[in-house]
Scaffold this motif. Structure first.
Motif, short mmCIF file in Angstrom:
data_model
loop_
_atom_site.label_atom_id
_atom_site.label_comp_id
_atom_site.label_asym_id
_atom_site.label_seq_id
_atom_site.Cartn_x
_atom_site.Cartn_y
_atom_site.Cartn_z
N TYR A 152 0.83 -1.22 0.00
CA TYR A 152 0.00 0.00 0.00
C TYR A 152 0.86 1.26 0.00
O TYR A 152 0.54 2.25 -0.69
CB TYR A 152 -0.95 -0.01 1.20
CG TYR A 152 -2.10 -0.98 1.03
CD1 TYR A 152 -2.97 -0.87 -0.04
CD2 TYR A 152 -2.31 -2.01 1.94
CE1 TYR A 152 -4.03 -1.75 -0.21
CE2 TYR A 152 -3.36 -2.91 1.78
CZ TYR A 152 -4.21 -2.77 0.71
OH TYR A 152 -5.25 -3.65 0.54
N THR A 201 -7.22 -6.57 -0.53
CA THR A 201 -8.45 -6.36 -1.29
C THR A 201 -8.43 -5.04 -2.04
O THR A 201 -8.78 -4.97 -3.24
CB THR A 201 -9.67 -6.40 -0.35
OG1 THR A 201 -9.75 -7.70 0.24
CG2 THR A 201 -10.96 -6.13 -1.12
N LYS A 202 -8.03 -3.96 -1.38
CA LYS A 202 -7.99 -2.66 -2.05
C LYS A 202 -6.92 -2.62 -3.14
O LYS A 202 -7.12 -2.02 -4.21
CB LYS A 202 -7.74 -1.55 -1.02
CG LYS A 202 -8.90 -1.33 -0.07
CD LYS A 202 -8.60 -0.20 0.91
CE LYS A 202 -9.77 0.01 1.87
NZ LYS A 202 -9.47 1.10 2.86
N LYS A 238 -7.78 -3.90 -6.71
CA LYS A 238 -8.54 -3.03 -7.62
C LYS A 238 -7.63 -2.16 -8.47
O LYS A 238 -8.10 -1.46 -9.37
CB LYS A 238 -9.50 -2.16 -6.80
CG LYS A 238 -10.52 -2.95 -6.00
CD LYS A 238 -11.36 -2.03 -5.10
CE LYS A 238 -12.32 -2.85 -4.25
NZ LYS A 238 -13.11 -1.99 -3.32
#
Length: 344
Positions: free
Chosen positions: A19, A46-47, A50
């Motif tokens: 991240y 999960t983020k 995308k």
């Protein structure tokens, strides 16, 4: 623009690194390779999934053929190696996994990197290896902090396996010319940490009204590093670090275990006094019944070979690369607690 292969990217530090990197370097491409053992969680990413610049591969660093194909097919130029068995208690009870993953697994990565980056089609590259301050052994109360020239003296199977992998990485640089760097960090804490380590264990046990096990007298001392301070250090090493060099990344934040436990107890009790919704969400927490969480503290038999103190001297990375930690426990612990409260 970089193409990164991040091993262990679904684990605690690896997830935060992914991240951090995607947020800062929006044109870079990241491939995560993770075996999804008990401490790895694909949902952590999960983020990230995308993001078109991100790809997840479920696989093991022990699979050299897979690693070679990923480096080749994704034109990987930077490998950041987080994947490791890392819990000292587990290494005492079952050292074989630690030797297999941390030593043999690291060697497989080195062999794959050498083949693709040096043997088949030589190109500029970087292999960055994440290690630990535990390879240096234990310090006495008044000893100076570990520096990059401190002799290795590992005292647990985990520390010995990481020391072995460090030596292999150095050997591939000296013998074959692989462009490597190594970082030895102090104890990390922050979001996504699996609740076997001290801080998330204490938080989750308090919320569930379970005992807070403290080894021995609890006066063992550790230097604590907020996870994104660690990631900033790795970033600086990849950007400006000299190949073949080792850099210690520390938090300048030494605490005893018992003082950390008491501090987390205080923070949670304060939160419950200010937010009555927490009483409904966590009815088993002592604070929900008007009791202080410190009543849960339970001193247990000290673990075998328990190192008394770790402390990291980060002068080299600070003076050479401009590193300084941005968080201490005044800011980092509340951030960590808020994350765990939000991730019920």
């Amino acid at each position: 623009m970089k193409n990164l292969l991040v091993t262990g990217g679904a684990g605690f530090i690896g997830t935060n690194f992914v991240y951090y990197w995607l947020n800062k370097y929006k044109d870079d491409h990241i491939v995560v390779l993770d075996a999804l053992t008990y401490a790895g969680n694909k949902d952590n990413l999960t983020k990230a999934q995308k993001n078109p610049k991100f790809e997840f591969v479920h696989g093991n660093i022990l699979d050299q053929t897979l690693v070679e194909s990923l480096i080749k097919n994704h034109t990987i130029d930077t490998l950041v190696h987080f994947a490791a068995e890392s819990h000292v208690d587990r290494s005492i009870n079952g050292p074989d996994e630690f030797i297999t993953t941390n030593v043999v697994g690291t060697h497989n990565l080195l062999k794959a990197a050498k083949k693709i980056w040096l043997d088949d089609n030589p190109k500029n590259h970087r292999f960055h290896h994440i290690s630990t301050d535990e390879v240096y052994g234990s310090l006495k109360q008044d000893d100076p902090a570990f520096n990059e020239n401190t002799p290795y003296a590992p005292n647990s199977p985990y520390a010995a396996s990481k020391a072995s992998s460090d030596h292999l990485v150095r050997a591939y640089h000296k013998t074959y010319g692989l462009q490597v760097t190594i970082s030895n960090c102090s104890n990390n804490y922050g979001p996504f940490q699996f609740p076997e380590k001290l801080i998330p264990l204490i938080i989750t046990n308090i919320l569930n009204g379970k005992p807070l096990p403290v080894y021995g007298d609890g006066r063992q001392i550790r230097d604590w590093l907020y996870v994104d301070d660690h990631n900033r250090g790795v970033d600086l090493i990849l950007d400006k670090g000299k190949t073949g060099e080792t850099y210690n990344i520390g938090g300048n934040n030494e605490w005893t275990n018992i003082d950390i436990v008491n501090r987390v107890c205080d923070l949670i009790h304060e939160e419950f006094s200010q937010d009555r919704k927490l009483v409904q969400r966590f009815p088993n927490c002592p604070s929900s019944r008007g009791n202080h969480p410190k009543i849960l503290i339970s001193h247990v038999k000290d673990r075998l070979g328990h190192d008394r103190r770790y402390a990291v001297n980060a002068d080299k990375i600070s003076s050479n690369l401009g590193y300084s930690p941005g968080e201490d426990f005044k800011t980092g612990l509340p951030k960590t607690l808020q994350w765990f409260l939000a991730q019920e």
